[in-house]
Write an enzyme that holds these catalytic residues in place. Structure first.
Site, mmCIF file in Angstrom:
data_model
loop_
_atom_site.group_PDB
_atom_site.id
_atom_site.type_symbol
_atom_site.label_atom_id
_atom_site.label_comp_id
_atom_site.label_asym_id
_atom_site.label_seq_id
_atom_site.Cartn_x
_atom_site.Cartn_y
_atom_site.Cartn_z
ATOM 1 C CG ASN A 1 -7.325 1.973 -1.374
ATOM 2 O OD1 ASN A 1 -8.273 2.119 -0.615
ATOM 3 N ND2 ASN A 1 -6.071 1.879 -0.951
ATOM 4 C CG ASP B 1 0.415 -3.899 -1.744
ATOM 5 O OD1 ASP B 1 0.506 -3.969 -0.506
ATOM 6 O OD2 ASP B 1 -0.429 -4.534 -2.402
ATOM 7 C CE LYS C 1 -2.150 20.023 -12.957
ATOM 8 N NZ LYS C 1 -3.119 20.979 -13.447
ATOM 9 C CG ASP D 1 3.013 -6.369 4.651
ATOM 10 O OD1 ASP D 1 2.328 -6.137 5.671
ATOM 11 O OD2 ASP D 1 2.661 -7.155 3.759
ATOM 12 C CB ILE D 2 1.950 -1.699 8.442
ATOM 13 C CG1 ILE D 2 2.326 -0.503 7.567
ATOM 14 C CG2 ILE D 2 1.827 -1.293 9.903
ATOM 15 C CD1 ILE D 2 1.231 0.543 7.434
ATOM 16 C CG PHE E 1 -9.652 -6.976 7.310
ATOM 17 C CD1 PHE E 1 -9.396 -6.829 8.661
ATOM 18 C CD2 PHE E 1 -10.982 -7.051 6.887
ATOM 19 C CE1 PHE E 1 -10.425 -6.754 9.583
ATOM 20 C CE2 PHE E 1 -12.028 -6.970 7.791
ATOM 21 C CZ PHE E 1 -11.750 -6.823 9.141
ATOM 22 C CE LYS F 1 0.401 -9.423 4.159
ATOM 23 N NZ LYS F 1 0.135 -8.006 3.997
HETATM 24 O O1 PMT Z 1 -12.744 0.852 4.323
HETATM 25 P P1 PMT Z 1 -14.018 0.217 3.821
HETATM 26 O O2 PMT Z 1 -14.639 0.981 2.679
HETATM 27 O O3 PMT Z 1 -15.004 -0.073 4.923
HETATM 28 O O4 PMT Z 1 -13.635 -1.204 3.188
HETATM 29 C C1 PMT Z 1 -13.142 -2.215 4.005
HETATM 30 C C2 PMT Z 1 -11.994 -2.988 3.349
HETATM 31 C C3 PMT Z 1 -12.511 -3.706 2.135
HETATM 32 C C4 PMT Z 1 -10.877 -2.014 2.961
HETATM 33 C C5 PMT Z 1 -11.460 -4.000 4.438
HETATM 34 O O5 PMT Z 1 -12.487 -4.892 4.774
HETATM 35 C C6 PMT Z 1 -10.262 -4.768 3.936
HETATM 36 O O6 PMT Z 1 -10.348 -5.783 3.297
HETATM 37 N N1 PMT Z 1 -9.031 -4.255 4.265
HETATM 38 C C7 PMT Z 1 -7.753 -4.811 3.808
HETATM 39 C C8 PMT Z 1 -7.510 -4.331 2.439
HETATM 40 C C9 PMT Z 1 -6.153 -4.736 1.923
HETATM 41 O O7 PMT Z 1 -5.344 -3.891 1.675
HETATM 42 O O8 PMT Z 1 -5.903 -5.999 1.870
HETATM 43 P P2 PMT Z 1 -4.505 -6.632 1.355
HETATM 44 O O9 PMT Z 1 -4.879 -7.984 0.990
HETATM 45 O O10 PMT Z 1 -3.883 -5.771 0.312
HETATM 46 O O11 PMT Z 1 -3.570 -6.594 2.636
HETATM 47 C C10 PMT Z 1 -3.520 -7.665 3.577
HETATM 48 C C11 PMT Z 1 -3.339 -7.130 4.970
HETATM 49 O O12 PMT Z 1 -2.073 -6.510 5.111
HETATM 50 C C12 PMT Z 1 -4.362 -6.092 5.385
HETATM 51 O O13 PMT Z 1 -4.676 -6.342 6.722
HETATM 52 C C13 PMT Z 1 -3.616 -4.758 5.248
HETATM 53 O O14 PMT Z 1 -4.068 -3.782 6.175
HETATM 54 C C14 PMT Z 1 -2.177 -5.192 5.553
HETATM 55 N N2 PMT Z 1 -1.157 -4.405 4.854
HETATM 56 C C15 PMT Z 1 -1.075 -4.458 3.496
HETATM 57 C C16 PMT Z 1 -0.077 -3.755 2.849
HETATM 58 C C17 PMT Z 1 0.844 -3.002 3.614
HETATM 59 N N3 PMT Z 1 1.806 -2.313 3.014
HETATM 60 N N4 PMT Z 1 0.728 -2.960 4.939
HETATM 61 C C18 PMT Z 1 -0.250 -3.648 5.572
HETATM 62 O O15 PMT Z 1 -0.358 -3.574 6.807
#
Ligand code: PMT
Length: 414
Positions: free
Chosen positions: A211, A280, A290, A307-308, A324, A342
């Site tokens: 991403n 995810d 390949k 999901d960490i 975030f 969460k």
């Molecule tokens: O890296 P930059 O270019 O500076 O951009 C910043 C950002 C946009 C990436 C950052 O501000 C941000 O929003 N990060 C979270 C992105 C995200 O994956 O969001 P989510 O809504 O998919 O996940 C929710 C939360 O669960 C996040 O805190 C994520 O780290 C966590 N997560 C998600 C999936 C997973 N398998 N494990 C996780 O820990």
């Protein structure tokens, strides 16, 4: 005046390198910041600059000999060691680092370091090949392990005419680094783990699912947390960013590796900040060769990644969690759902979208979110929220940590 150096006793150890001339200015700047400075020079340092210069600047005789009866009678090396709040060695040569690391006490500077309970900091300055030599790096590692602070070095044009890492930090940066040692920040002593950047999920040896996360938001938070006195572990996905000083960084590529890195160190953390854009899903099976273009359609079957953040928040003794939420629509609603599902203490929501803009548009549109220097956040918790307006990620990180500190202390004081 920098309050945290006010009335601090600093021994400035000057070693024999061309950067020794910069130490003269350093004496003045440390004094300007409120510190009292005494200077110890090695014999090699006196080949580059005279003790008289430092005596005139510091206002005190310069200490040079371990076995000087007159100097010992005035302020002996043990007394000097006890007097100091900080011993700063700048410049620290490869030789002086080796001598310190091996616990030598056969010159005044090493003896004082060994005899002192003060903080010790070294600001290395040397030729870049000497700097990158395994022996120097091993010495630094063992000094750092025993609590010695390492300031720098900087990279750039060197006195030998070559370019590389090994320049003494600027005087201003050194004074700032010294004052950080004494300042009590909002997050002083807290252990904070931060995930940053994307994860790459391999499809075959050359392709992956990824991403647009650059890691900037997470790295800015790491830097701001260090500024506030936190002990930071940064778990970074594949990004092209410099590690903030004084932070322990672990590089990972996939979600599974990030999960492993987080879970192996999470027990000792006070706060967990999940800025990373973790995939995810990952390809169910990674092809060993390949994939060839043989069909019109290619289906890749995906399996969910752990999901960490959710797992961390579900621990029996979870750290304080800040997640975030990267959303393209209904930002607040989706973020609140994540906060609840969460079981997080806080969530910072940001609107993300990859904007395809024309040149003219890009002059006027404010960029934000993924892979940008800027962002805007809506910070939410169980019974409150705050909006952080569009700003540089470095600025938002500081504002966000102020909110986090308030919420953290409110929670831990009840
Ligand atoms: O890296 P930059 O270019 O500076 O951009 C910043 C950002 C946009 C990436 C950052 O501000 C941000 O929003 N990060 C979270 C992105 C995200 O994956 O969001 P989510 O809504 O998919 O996940 C929710 C939360 O669960 C996040 O805190 C994520 O780290 C966590 N997560 C998600 C999936 C997973 N398998 N494990 C996780 O820990």
């Amino acid at each position: 005046m920098n309050a945290s150096l006010h009335n601090k006793n600093i021994i400035l150890g000057v070693c024999g390198g061309i950067a020794a001339y910069k130490s003269a200015d350093l004496v003045r700047r440390l004094q300007d910041a409120g510190a009292q400075v005494r200077v110890i020079m090695t014999s090699a340092a006196m080949e580059f600059i005279t003790p008289l210069t430092f005596q005139a600047l510091s206002g005190y005789p310069v200490h040079t000999d371990l076995l000087d009866t007159e100097a010992e009678a005035a302020m002996g090396h043990i007394e000097l060691a006890r007097w100091a709040d900080l011993v700063l060695i700048a410049p620290a040569t490869a030789n002086s680092l080796a001598r310190l690391a091996s616990g030598r006490a056969d010159d005044l500077l090493c003896a004082v370091c060994l005899a002192s309970k003060a903080k010790i900091a070294v600001a290395p300055a040397m030729n870049h090949v000497m700097w990158s030599a395994d022996t120097t790096q091993n010495n630094l590692h063992s000094l750092s392990e025993s609590g010695v602070e390492i300031f720098g070095p900087d990279a750039g044009l060197q006195a030998c005419g070559e370019v590389g890492e090994g320049r003494l930090l600027d005087t201003e940066q050194l004074v700032h680094a010294c004052s950080n040692l004494f300042s009590r920040g909002l997050l002083q002593g807290l252990k904070i783990m931060i995930t940053a950047g994307p994860t790459f999920e391999p499809i075959d040896p050359v392709r992956y699912i990824g991403n647009r996360s650059s890691g900037r938001m997470g790295f800015a938070i790491a830097e701001a947390a260090i500024e506030q006195g936190a002990i930071v572990s940064l778990i970074a996905g594949p990004v092209h960013l410099t590690t903030p000083q004084h932070c322990q960084r672990t590089d990972v590529e996939t979600a599974l590796q990030m999960h492993q890195a987080v879970m192996s160190q999470i027990a000792e953390q006070d706060v967990f900040i999940a800025t990373a854009a973790v995939a995810d899903y990952r390809p169910h099976q990674v092809q060993l060769q390949k994939i060839k273009k043989t069909t019109d359609k290619l289906n890749i079957s995906l399996s969910p990644n752990p999901d960490i953040l959710k797992e961390v928040a579900a621990l029996s003794k979870p750290p304080f969690t800040l997640g975030f939420a990267a959303e393209t629509e209904n930002v607040k609603d989706h973020a609140l759902l994540k906060l609840k599902n969460k079981k997080l203490n806080m969530i910072a929501a940001n609107r993300v979208a990859h904007m395809v803009t024309t040149h003219e548009e890009s002059q006027t549109k404010q960029d934000s979110g993924f892979n940008s220097e800027y962002n805007a956040l809506q910070v939410l918790w169980k019974d409150g929220e705050l909006i952080l307006e569009h700003a540089r990620k470095t600025q938002l990180a500081r504002q966000l940590l102020t909110i986090l500190a308030n919420r953290y202390y409110e929670k831990t004081s009840t």
